[in-house]
Design an enzyme around this catalytic site. Structure first.
Site, short mmCIF file in Angstrom:
data_model
loop_
_atom_site.label_atom_id
_atom_site.label_comp_id
_atom_site.label_asym_id
_atom_site.label_seq_id
_atom_site.Cartn_x
_atom_site.Cartn_y
_atom_site.Cartn_z
N LEU A 41 -10.66 19.10 -26.47
CA LEU A 41 -10.15 17.90 -27.13
C LEU A 41 -11.34 17.27 -27.84
O LEU A 41 -12.42 17.17 -27.28
CB LEU A 41 -9.57 16.91 -26.11
N ASP A 42 -11.13 16.84 -29.08
CA ASP A 42 -12.20 16.21 -29.81
C ASP A 42 -12.67 14.95 -29.11
O ASP A 42 -11.94 14.34 -28.32
CB ASP A 42 -11.74 15.85 -31.23
N LYS A 43 -13.88 14.55 -29.40
CA LYS A 43 -14.48 13.37 -28.78
C LYS A 43 -13.61 12.13 -28.98
O LYS A 43 -13.49 11.29 -28.08
CB LYS A 43 -15.87 13.13 -29.37
#
Length: 220
Positions: A41-43
């Site tokens: 999951l992206d930051k």
């Protein structure tokens, strides 16, 4: 090797790795040294993340030909109309690795109310002049920043993105940063993956908790 399975609600601004500049997954709990995230999951995204040392499961869930369904809640800028929903469902052209890519058909629903989610820290900046809406988006692939690119392609940039469900695994009942250990049987059944019966463990190690999916002791 003992196979381990942890389901977490990754907070906003946490990096999907165990090393590097914090906050990382390492700050959430004392994980075994040999586990790793299945996908990422992206930051700036939140929500469900599975962590394991099960290579068979990793292959089964990430191989695009199996088309495992993922459900996202996306808060977008503006109110998407019927045509935008239709385009998202049919597939839109986004950029992947610098090349045009046509997304696979998706299931998209404009929600009448904001879904019940853990608070985001910091919250989305409120702007009275710009309305927002929530979409439920179900996809069977996972290109880099795909959902954000999809909503932007139809004119509605994503402000907040939460991965809520992966097949039968759901973030319902999770607080941001919560970690729960699951058994192999729970994970494989929820993800519709067959496994040899002699390999299946029906109990997670942290079985003393009363909740359905026991919580791993947090570092908080």
């Amino acid at each position: 090797m003992s196979l381990r399975y942890f389901l977490i609600y990754k907070p906003f601004n946490t990096v999907t790795q165990f090393s590097g500049e914090p906050p990382t997954l390492k700050e959430l709990a004392d994980f075994p040294p040999d586990v790793y995230p299945v996908g990422r999951l992206d930051k700036d995204s939140e929500g469900l993340l599975l962590i394991t040392n099960d290579k068979q499961l990793n292959h089964a869930l990430l191989n695009p030909r199996f088309r495992h369904e993922k459900t996202y809640y996306a808060q977008v800028e503006g109110i998407p109309d019927a045509e935008a929903i239709r385009q998202l469902e049919a597939g839109v052209t986004i950029t992947v690795d610098g090349k045009p890519y046509q997304t696979l058909p998706a299931t998209v629903r404009l929600l009448a109310e904001e879904p019940e989610l853990p608070p985001r820290n910091p919250p989305i900046r409120y702007r009275a002049q710009i309305p927002t809406a929530w979409l439920e988006i179900k996809i069977v692939e996972g290109k880099n920043r795909q959902v954000r690119k999809m909503t932007a392609a139809v004119g509605y940039p994503t402000l907040r993105l939460v991965r809520w469900q992966f097949e039968g695994l759901t973030a319902a009942g999770f607080d941001s940063g919560a970690v729960r250990e699951l058994s192999q049987q729970e994970v494989y059944t929820a993800c519709r993956i067959p496994a040899r019966s002699e390999e299946i463990s029906s109990k997670p190690r942290f079985s003393q908790q009363k909740k359905q999916f026991p919580k791993l002791k947090s570092k908080k």
